[in-house]
Each structure stands twice: as structure tokens, then as C-alpha cells.
Design a protein around this motif. Structure first.
Motif, PDB file in Angstrom:
ATOM      1  N   HIS A   3       0.828  -1.207   0.000  1.00  0.00           N
ATOM      2  CA  HIS A   3       0.000   0.000   0.000  1.00  0.00           C
ATOM      3  C   HIS A   3       0.867   1.264   0.000  1.00  0.00           C
ATOM      4  CE1 HIS A   3      -4.093  -1.531   0.166  1.00  0.00           C
ATOM      5  NE2 HIS A   3      -3.648  -2.493   0.953  1.00  0.00           N
ATOM      6  N   ARG A   4       1.956   1.257   0.776  1.00  0.00           N
ATOM      7  CA  ARG A   4       2.880   2.407   0.759  1.00  0.00           C
ATOM      8  C   ARG A   4       3.430   2.619  -0.650  1.00  0.00           C
ATOM      9  NH1 ARG A   4       4.691   0.236   5.804  1.00  0.00           N
ATOM     10  NH2 ARG A   4       4.159   1.678   7.464  1.00  0.00           N
ATOM     11  N   HIS A   5       3.870   1.529  -1.255  1.00  0.00           N
ATOM     12  CA  HIS A   5       4.443   1.586  -2.597  1.00  0.00           C
ATOM     13  C   HIS A   5       3.387   2.049  -3.602  1.00  0.00           C
ATOM     14  CE1 HIS A   5       7.167   0.512  -5.835  1.00  0.00           C
ATOM     15  NE2 HIS A   5       6.162  -0.119  -6.412  1.00  0.00           N
ATOM     16  N   GLY A   6       2.184   1.512  -3.498  1.00  0.00           N
ATOM     17  CA  GLY A   6       1.102   1.897  -4.404  1.00  0.00           C
ATOM     18  C   GLY A   6       0.712   3.349  -4.255  1.00  0.00           C
ATOM     19  N   PHE A   7       0.645   3.833  -3.026  1.00  0.00           N
ATOM     20  CA  PHE A   7       0.304   5.231  -2.779  1.00  0.00           C
ATOM     21  C   PHE A   7       1.371   6.142  -3.384  1.00  0.00           C
ATOM     22  CE2 PHE A   7       0.143   9.139  -0.268  1.00  0.00           C
ATOM     23  CZ  PHE A   7      -1.213   9.439  -0.342  1.00  0.00           C
ATOM     24  N   ALA A   8       2.642   5.807  -3.157  1.00  0.00           N
ATOM     25  CA  ALA A   8       3.732   6.612  -3.716  1.00  0.00           C
ATOM     26  C   ALA A   8       3.708   6.593  -5.238  1.00  0.00           C
ATOM     27  CB  ALA A   8       5.078   6.109  -3.191  1.00  0.00           C
ATOM     28  N   ALA A   9       3.433   5.432  -5.822  1.00  0.00           N
ATOM     29  CA  ALA A   9       3.356   5.334  -7.285  1.00  0.00           C
ATOM     30  C   ALA A   9       2.195   6.162  -7.815  1.00  0.00           C
ATOM     31  CB  ALA A   9       3.203   3.869  -7.714  1.00  0.00           C
ATOM     32  N   GLY A  10       1.065   6.111  -7.122  1.00  0.00           N
ATOM     33  CA  GLY A  10      -0.097   6.889  -7.547  1.00  0.00           C
ATOM     34  C   GLY A  10       0.165   8.380  -7.488  1.00  0.00           C
ATOM     35  N   ILE A  11       0.781   8.838  -6.401  1.00  0.00           N
ATOM     36  CA  ILE A  11       1.100  10.261  -6.260  1.00  0.00           C
ATOM     37  C   ILE A  11       2.121  10.676  -7.316  1.00  0.00           C
ATOM     38  CG2 ILE A  11       2.171  11.985  -4.753  1.00  0.00           C
ATOM     39  CD1 ILE A  11      -0.728  11.247  -3.990  1.00  0.00           C
ATOM     40  N   ALA A  12       3.143   9.857  -7.541  1.00  0.00           N
ATOM     41  CA  ALA A  12       4.152  10.170  -8.567  1.00  0.00           C
ATOM     42  C   ALA A  12       3.516  10.254  -9.949  1.00  0.00           C
ATOM     43  CB  ALA A  12       5.269   9.129  -8.543  1.00  0.00           C
ATOM     44  N   SER A  13       2.567   9.371 -10.220  1.00  0.00           N
ATOM     45  CA  SER A  13       1.861   9.389 -11.496  1.00  0.00           C
ATOM     46  C   SER A  13       1.074  10.688 -11.663  1.00  0.00           C
ATOM     47  CB  SER A  13       0.918   8.179 -11.571  1.00  0.00           C
ATOM     48  OG  SER A  13       0.087   8.251 -12.699  1.00  0.00           O
ATOM     49  N   ILE A  14       0.389  11.105 -10.614  1.00  0.00           N
ATOM     50  CA  ILE A  14      -0.393  12.348 -10.659  1.00  0.00           C
ATOM     51  C   ILE A  14       0.531  13.553 -10.852  1.00  0.00           C
ATOM     52  CG2 ILE A  14      -1.859  13.896  -9.306  1.00  0.00           C
ATOM     53  CD1 ILE A  14      -3.001  11.310  -7.981  1.00  0.00           C
ATOM     54  N   VAL A  15       1.646  13.575 -10.138  1.00  0.00           N
ATOM     55  CA  VAL A  15       2.593  14.678 -10.280  1.00  0.00           C
ATOM     56  C   VAL A  15       3.121  14.741 -11.712  1.00  0.00           C
ATOM     57  CG1 VAL A  15       4.872  15.532  -9.569  1.00  0.00           C
ATOM     58  CG2 VAL A  15       3.235  14.777  -7.843  1.00  0.00           C
ATOM     59  N   GLY A  16       3.457  13.588 -12.288  1.00  0.00           N
ATOM     60  CA  GLY A  16       3.936  13.553 -13.668  1.00  0.00           C
ATOM     61  C   GLY A  16       2.906  14.088 -14.646  1.00  0.00           C
ATOM     62  N   GLU A  17       1.665  13.660 -14.484  1.00  0.00           N
ATOM     63  CA  GLU A  17       0.595  14.141 -15.365  1.00  0.00           C
ATOM     64  C   GLU A  17       0.377  15.645 -15.196  1.00  0.00           C
ATOM     65  OE1 GLU A  17      -1.221  12.626 -17.754  1.00  0.00           O
ATOM     66  OE2 GLU A  17      -0.120  10.762 -17.439  1.00  0.00           O
ATOM     67  N   PHE A  18       0.428  16.128 -13.959  1.00  0.00           N
ATOM     68  CA  PHE A  18       0.221  17.559 -13.723  1.00  0.00           C
ATOM     69  C   PHE A  18       1.365  18.369 -14.336  1.00  0.00           C
ATOM     70  CE2 PHE A  18       0.070  21.546 -11.362  1.00  0.00           C
ATOM     71  CZ  PHE A  18      -1.277  21.865 -11.497  1.00  0.00           C
ATOM     72  N   GLU A  19       2.582  17.879 -14.249  1.00  0.00           N
ATOM     73  CA  GLU A  19       3.728  18.575 -14.844  1.00  0.00           C
ATOM     74  C   GLU A  19       3.559  18.723 -16.353  1.00  0.00           C
ATOM     75  OE1 GLU A  19       6.319  20.229 -13.635  1.00  0.00           O
ATOM     76  OE2 GLU A  19       5.587  19.871 -11.606  1.00  0.00           O
ATOM     77  N   VAL A  20       3.090  17.669 -17.022  1.00  0.00           N
ATOM     78  CA  VAL A  20       2.841  17.753 -18.467  1.00  0.00           C
ATOM     79  C   VAL A  20       1.741  18.776 -18.733  1.00  0.00           C
ATOM     80  CG1 VAL A  20       1.993  16.493 -20.500  1.00  0.00           C
ATOM     81  CG2 VAL A  20       3.675  15.427 -18.974  1.00  0.00           C
ATOM     82  N   TYR A  21       0.664  18.719 -17.963  1.00  0.00           N
ATOM     83  CA  TYR A  21      -0.464  19.646 -18.133  1.00  0.00           C
ATOM     84  C   TYR A  21      -0.029  21.098 -17.933  1.00  0.00           C
ATOM     85  CZ  TYR A  21      -4.411  22.463 -16.513  1.00  0.00           C
ATOM     86  OH  TYR A  21      -5.298  23.483 -16.314  1.00  0.00           O
ATOM     87  N   ILE A  22       0.613  21.383 -16.817  1.00  0.00           N
ATOM     88  CA  ILE A  22       0.953  22.768 -16.470  1.00  0.00           C
ATOM     89  C   ILE A  22       2.055  23.314 -17.378  1.00  0.00           C
ATOM     90  CG2 ILE A  22       2.744  22.467 -14.696  1.00  0.00           C
ATOM     91  CD1 ILE A  22      -0.375  24.634 -14.243  1.00  0.00           C
ATOM     92  N   GLY A  23       2.826  22.447 -17.997  1.00  0.00           N
ATOM     93  CA  GLY A  23       3.900  22.866 -18.885  1.00  0.00           C
ATOM     94  C   GLY A  23       3.449  23.273 -20.282  1.00  0.00           C
TER      95      GLY A  23
END
Length: 179
Positions: free
Chosen positions: A93-113
């Protein structure tokens, strides 16, 4: 590799999210959607998803001496069901949560860029709220939310529609008012 191990990786989560509409795609098209992911990384993760049956090769076409593959996602195979989630350890669950947050951050970086990004007009949201719910209220809230999302899951691309990423995070927190 188990489904949970496959899906709990930020790049693979982003790949699955970007092709969740079920339409065929090439790796070049996928790289256009995820421009921040290096080419070799993209090919490696697509290969893993193909190897484990989450993505299938729909067709192959020879282009300029190379073979271009068109893929399609198996949506039903990418869902971590209740039994798989129940079998996850706290570390999973820790690993999954971190992966999910990292995925969201990556998507937001593409969007905001993007040059034409306007978070206000796009109604981009990353708000947090605290809800006081007993187990029955939490279950009812969750079911209402899932029903609202399901009503739109089969929407496909069309003029005027933009793909949106929605992530839900919900867990109990400690409060000075807890009994």
C-alpha cells in the motif's frame, strides 16, 4: 509479476491512464501523450504490459524498414479487484500510494507545462477536505461517488471533450477530537 506489482508503478499507471479509453495506439502516439517519459523507458514498460497481457498487439505494419505495432489496452485486466487489494501488505500500500502520487505529479507537470494551460478555465482542482463519517456514511459516500464516476466512464473522445484525470484518495486521519 503480479498485477499489483505491474500496476503500482508510476510510469505504468500513466501509460494505462493515457490509453484507458480502449482506442488503439502506437508507441509514438503514447510518447506524444507522455512527452516527459524517455523513449527507452516507454518501450520497456509497454513491453512489460504486453508480456503480462494488460496490453495486446492489435496489428503490426512495416514502415520504412521497421515494424510499427498498434496496441490496445485490456481495461478489465488493469483493475486491482477487492481480493487483490485485500492481499496487499502495508508495504504494498505504501508503494502503491507513492506510485499513484508520482503518477499524478507527472501528469500535472505535463499539463501545467503546456503553453495554452489555464487552470482556472480548465477547473483544475487539487483541493483537500476533511469529512467526519461513520462507516455507514463512508460507504454511502463512496457508493455515490463511484456511481457518479461510472456514469461517465464510457464517454469517448469527441469534439469539445478533453480527457481529464481524476484521482481519489481517502483514508482515516487522526484528530485531536477522535475518541
Amino acid at each position: 509479476m503480479e498485477l499489483t506489482q505491474l500496476m503500482l508503478h508510476p510510469i505504468r499507471l500513466r501509460i494505462v491512464n493515457s490509453v484507458f479509453d480502449g482506442r488503439p495506439f502506437t508507441t509514438s502516439q503514447l510518447r506524444d501523450r507522455l512527452p516527459d517519459v524517455p523513449k527507452a523507458t516507454m518501450y520497456r514498460h509497454v513491453g512489460l504490459l504486453v508480456e503480462h497481457g494488460l496490453i495486446e498487439v492489435e496489428r503490426e505494419e512495416r514502415k520504412a524498414g521497421a515494424v510499427e505495432r498498434t496496441y490496445r489496452l485490456h481495461r478489465s485486466r488493469t483493475v486491482i479487484d477487492d481480493a487483490a487489494a485485500a492481499a496487499m501488505t502495508k508495504e504494498d500500500h505504501r508503494h502503491g500510494f507513492a506510485a499513484g502520487i508520482a503518477s499524478i505529479v507527472g501528469e500535472f507537470e505535463v499539463y501545467i507545462g503546456q503553453d495554452d494551460t489555464d487552470p482556472t478555465t480548465d477547473m483544475a482542482s487539487y483541493r483537500q477536505v476533511s469529512l467526519w463519517l461513520d462507516d455507514t456514511e463512508k460507504e454511502a459516500f463512496y457508493e455515490d461517488l463511484i456511481a457518479a464516476v461510472r456514469a461517465h466512464l464510457d464517454n469517448g473522445p469527441s469534439p469539445g471533450r478533453k480527457r481529464h484525470l481524476m484521482a481519489m484518495i481517502m483514508f482515516p486521519t487522526k484528530s485531536t477530537h477522535d475518541t
